[in-house]
Design an enzyme around this catalytic site. Sequence first.
Site, PDB file in Angstrom:
ATOM      1  N   ARG A  72       0.627  -1.244  -0.047  1.00  0.00           N
ATOM      2  CA  ARG A  72      -0.022  -0.095   0.056  1.00  0.00           C
ATOM      3  C   ARG A  72       0.813   1.300  -0.036  1.00  0.00           C
ATOM      4  O   ARG A  72       0.353   2.324  -0.219  1.00  0.00           O
ATOM      5  CB  ARG A  72      -1.052   0.018   1.192  1.00  0.00           C
ATOM      6  CG  ARG A  72      -1.942  -1.105   1.005  1.00  0.00           C
ATOM      7  CD  ARG A  72      -2.937  -1.164   2.309  1.00  0.00           C
ATOM      8  NE  ARG A  72      -2.120  -1.548   3.236  1.00  0.00           N
ATOM      9  CZ  ARG A  72      -2.452  -1.711   4.468  1.00  0.00           C
ATOM     10  NH1 ARG A  72      -3.916  -1.775   4.626  1.00  0.00           N
ATOM     11  NH2 ARG A  72      -1.909  -2.152   5.518  1.00  0.00           N
ATOM     12  N   GLU A 104       7.235 -14.034  13.815  1.00  0.00           N
ATOM     13  CA  GLU A 104       7.096 -14.746  15.109  1.00  0.00           C
ATOM     14  C   GLU A 104       7.240 -16.253  14.757  1.00  0.00           C
ATOM     15  O   GLU A 104       7.758 -16.941  15.810  1.00  0.00           O
ATOM     16  CB  GLU A 104       5.922 -14.542  15.527  1.00  0.00           C
ATOM     17  CG  GLU A 104       5.440 -14.986  16.882  1.00  0.00           C
ATOM     18  CD  GLU A 104       3.863 -14.623  17.213  1.00  0.00           C
ATOM     19  OE1 GLU A 104       3.755 -15.082  18.453  1.00  0.00           O
ATOM     20  OE2 GLU A 104       3.198 -13.883  16.739  1.00  0.00           O
TER      21      GLU A 104
END
Length: 201
Positions: free
Chosen positions: A68, A105
Amino acid sequence: MTSESKVDQLIRKTLEVQPDFPKQGVYFLDIFPLFHDPAVIKSITDEIVQKIKELSPKATAIVALEARGFLFAPIVAMELGIKFVPIRKTGKLPGKVENFTYQLEYGQDTVEIQSGVLKESDSVVIFDDILATGGTASAAVSLLTKLNIPCSLCLFVIELSYLTGRAKLEESLKKQSGSHSTVIHSISLISAEEIDDIPKK
């Protein structure tokens, strides 16, 4: 009221939250309503241009993050007469590329930039629409640091101030060589409490 304050208010009025996207229990901050009104886009773009003129007047390139960040950056680059350079996830750019792999993660990811597009003499603005956890922005800084390309400004339309993005980005910026001083700036700072005030679809 400053122009930045006016744009900040405009952003807050126009944003929407999409519940349960991309998965159950997640509230997704949707910036696409900003693009439904040309006047809103012009106000935001003008403010981005002004901030770069203020905070990084010698900028020679705006490096935008997938995906974006690409919505604003080419227009801004055109207005300023500087290069627009995309940083993308691995396998999306043709030709020879430079890359940086970073930890998530669960697992890892890689960002890439086309080789030779930026020089050590460039002064770079890193740009994205939202600073949230800061993973991609930090990886972009690390990639530029690896190439000895200085970043003078990290600029975002929106920052979610209750997440760890700014701290993570600051850590990456500390690893830049030389005496570069990099500014982190966001036009609209949104807290966890303020997220609740944004209309939900």
